[in-house]
Scaffold this motif. Structure first.
Motif, PDB file in Angstrom:
ATOM      1  N   LYS A   1      -1.810  -1.563 -10.607  1.00 18.11           N
ATOM      2  CA  LYS A   1      -2.600  -0.339 -10.700  1.00 18.11           C
ATOM      3  C   LYS A   1      -3.227  -0.210 -12.077  1.00 18.11           C
ATOM      4  O   LYS A   1      -2.865  -0.917 -12.997  1.00 18.11           O
ATOM      5  CB  LYS A   1      -1.691   0.852 -10.455  1.00 18.11           C
ATOM      6  N   ASN A   2      -4.128   0.766 -12.161  1.00 16.74           N
ATOM      7  CA  ASN A   2      -4.587   1.158 -13.482  1.00 16.74           C
ATOM      8  C   ASN A   2      -3.666   2.285 -13.967  1.00 16.74           C
ATOM      9  O   ASN A   2      -2.755   2.699 -13.257  1.00 16.74           O
ATOM     10  CB  ASN A   2      -6.064   1.555 -13.468  1.00 16.74           C
ATOM     11  N   GLY A   3      -3.877   2.796 -15.137  1.00 18.33           N
ATOM     12  CA  GLY A   3      -2.958   3.761 -15.725  1.00 18.33           C
ATOM     13  C   GLY A   3      -2.981   5.156 -15.136  1.00 18.33           C
ATOM     14  O   GLY A   3      -2.206   6.001 -15.535  1.00 18.33           O
ATOM     15  N   LYS A   4      -3.859   5.417 -14.172  1.00 19.74           N
ATOM     16  CA  LYS A   4      -4.011   6.781 -13.673  1.00 19.74           C
ATOM     17  C   LYS A   4      -3.279   7.047 -12.365  1.00 19.74           C
ATOM     18  O   LYS A   4      -3.340   8.143 -11.836  1.00 19.74           O
ATOM     19  CB  LYS A   4      -5.498   7.091 -13.486  1.00 19.74           C
ATOM     20  N   LEU A   5      -2.574   6.044 -11.830  1.00 20.25           N
ATOM     21  CA  LEU A   5      -1.832   6.234 -10.586  1.00 20.25           C
ATOM     22  C   LEU A   5      -0.658   7.166 -10.835  1.00 20.25           C
ATOM     23  O   LEU A   5       0.107   6.975 -11.773  1.00 20.25           O
ATOM     24  CB  LEU A   5      -1.343   4.889 -10.049  1.00 20.25           C
ATOM     25  N   GLN A   6      -0.529   8.211 -10.001  1.00 22.01           N
ATOM     26  CA  GLN A   6       0.509   9.212 -10.193  1.00 22.01           C
ATOM     27  C   GLN A   6       1.644   9.096  -9.189  1.00 22.01           C
ATOM     28  O   GLN A   6       2.801   9.305  -9.525  1.00 22.01           O
ATOM     29  CB  GLN A   6      -0.097  10.608 -10.097  1.00 22.01           C
ATOM     30  N   ARG A   7       1.295   8.775  -7.936  1.00 23.95           N
ATOM     31  CA  ARG A   7       2.305   8.769  -6.886  1.00 23.95           C
ATOM     32  C   ARG A   7       1.883   7.824  -5.769  1.00 23.95           C
ATOM     33  O   ARG A   7       0.698   7.676  -5.494  1.00 23.95           O
ATOM     34  CB  ARG A   7       2.469  10.193  -6.344  1.00 23.95           C
ATOM     35  N   VAL A   8       2.878   7.220  -5.120  1.00 26.26           N
ATOM     36  CA  VAL A   8       2.638   6.358  -3.975  1.00 26.26           C
ATOM     37  C   VAL A   8       3.443   6.904  -2.805  1.00 26.26           C
ATOM     38  O   VAL A   8       4.637   7.174  -2.938  1.00 26.26           O
ATOM     39  CB  VAL A   8       3.047   4.897  -4.259  1.00 26.26           C
ATOM     40  N   VAL A   9       2.764   7.099  -1.662  1.00 23.24           N
ATOM     41  CA  VAL A   9       3.414   7.577  -0.445  1.00 23.24           C
ATOM     42  C   VAL A   9       3.215   6.518   0.631  1.00 23.24           C
ATOM     43  O   VAL A   9       2.078   6.139   0.911  1.00 23.24           O
ATOM     44  CB  VAL A   9       2.831   8.930   0.024  1.00 23.24           C
ATOM     45  N   VAL A  10       4.317   6.046   1.207  1.00 28.35           N
ATOM     46  CA  VAL A  10       4.243   5.060   2.288  1.00 28.35           C
ATOM     47  C   VAL A  10       4.590   5.775   3.587  1.00 28.35           C
ATOM     48  O   VAL A  10       5.616   6.455   3.669  1.00 28.35           O
ATOM     49  CB  VAL A  10       5.210   3.883   2.048  1.00 28.35           C
ATOM     50  N   THR A  11       3.703   5.641   4.585  1.00 25.30           N
ATOM     51  CA  THR A  11       3.943   6.259   5.889  1.00 25.30           C
ATOM     52  C   THR A  11       3.848   5.195   6.975  1.00 25.30           C
ATOM     53  O   THR A  11       3.202   4.169   6.802  1.00 25.30           O
ATOM     54  CB  THR A  11       2.923   7.374   6.196  1.00 25.30           C
ATOM     55  N   ASN A  12       4.511   5.480   8.106  1.00 27.29           N
ATOM     56  CA  ASN A  12       4.340   4.585   9.251  1.00 27.29           C
ATOM     57  C   ASN A  12       3.084   5.003  10.002  1.00 27.29           C
ATOM     58  O   ASN A  12       2.414   5.965   9.635  1.00 27.29           O
ATOM     59  CB  ASN A  12       5.590   4.571  10.134  1.00 27.29           C
ATOM     60  N   MET A  13       2.759   4.299  11.061  1.00 28.03           N
ATOM     61  CA  MET A  13       1.518   4.581  11.773  1.00 28.03           C
ATOM     62  C   MET A  13       1.569   5.901  12.538  1.00 28.03           C
ATOM     63  O   MET A  13       0.538   6.420  12.950  1.00 28.03           O
ATOM     64  CB  MET A  13       1.155   3.433  12.712  1.00 28.03           C
ATOM     65  N   ALA A  14       2.757   6.487  12.703  1.00 28.27           N
ATOM     66  CA  ALA A  14       2.876   7.805  13.324  1.00 28.27           C
ATOM     67  C   ALA A  14       2.694   8.923  12.295  1.00 28.27           C
ATOM     68  O   ALA A  14       2.735  10.099  12.636  1.00 28.27           O
ATOM     69  CB  ALA A  14       4.233   7.949  14.004  1.00 28.27           C
ATOM     70  N   GLY A  15       2.518   8.538  11.015  1.00 28.44           N
ATOM     71  CA  GLY A  15       2.323   9.525   9.962  1.00 28.44           C
ATOM     72  C   GLY A  15       3.597  10.025   9.320  1.00 28.44           C
ATOM     73  O   GLY A  15       3.560  10.902   8.464  1.00 28.44           O
ATOM     74  N   GLN A  16       4.737   9.450   9.700  1.00 32.72           N
ATOM     75  CA  GLN A  16       6.013   9.869   9.111  1.00 32.72           C
ATOM     76  C   GLN A  16       6.175   9.232   7.736  1.00 32.72           C
ATOM     77  O   GLN A  16       5.944   8.030   7.564  1.00 32.72           O
ATOM     78  CB  GLN A  16       7.178   9.453  10.004  1.00 32.72           C
ATOM     79  N   VAL A  17       6.580  10.032   6.753  1.00 32.83           N
ATOM     80  CA  VAL A  17       6.763   9.527   5.397  1.00 32.83           C
ATOM     81  C   VAL A  17       8.005   8.638   5.358  1.00 32.83           C
ATOM     82  O   VAL A  17       9.092   9.043   5.768  1.00 32.83           O
ATOM     83  CB  VAL A  17       6.883  10.690   4.388  1.00 32.83           C
ATOM     84  N   ILE A  18       7.832   7.424   4.862  1.00 32.32           N
ATOM     85  CA  ILE A  18       8.916   6.454   4.730  1.00 32.32           C
ATOM     86  C   ILE A  18       9.514   6.514   3.329  1.00 32.32           C
ATOM     87  O   ILE A  18      10.708   6.503   3.149  1.00 32.32           O
ATOM     88  CB  ILE A  18       8.410   5.023   5.033  1.00 32.32           C
TER      89      ILE A  18
END
Length: 89
Positions: free
Chosen positions: A31-48
């Motif tokens: 990443k560059n220095g401005k990335l704050q957060r990463v959210v991984v979800t499945n294809m149903a939209g549920q947060v992993i």
């Protein structure tokens, strides 16, 4: 295909690299220095998983205990969000 609506979004897209893809468990986001957060979800939209990002240049995320399939990786920058897909084999 979604088209970036401004140049900043286009720059964020080009500066966000995820590898290896496909993966067998863990993957790295460069990443560059401005990335704050990463959210991984499945294809149903549920947060992993949600990872808050510090000032490092890369972030490792481990999905080895998750089901095989396609996941969305949302990289949230102060300027906007870049979403990429990762395949877990």
């Amino acid at each position: 295909t979604e088209w970036p609506d401004n140049i900043k979004t286009l720059t964020l897209h080009s500066e966000t690299a995820i590898y290896p893809n496909p993966t067998t468990g863990s993957f790295t986001i460069v990443k560059n220095g401005k990335l704050q957060r990463v959210v991984v979800t499945n294809m149903a939209g549920q947060v992993i998983t949600i990872k808050n990002v510090d000032k490092t240049t890369s972030l490792n995320i481990d999905l080895s205990d998750k089901a095989k399939g396609i996941y969305a990786v949302q990289c949230q920058y102060s300027e906007g969000t870049v979403t990429r897909k990762i395949t877990l084999q």
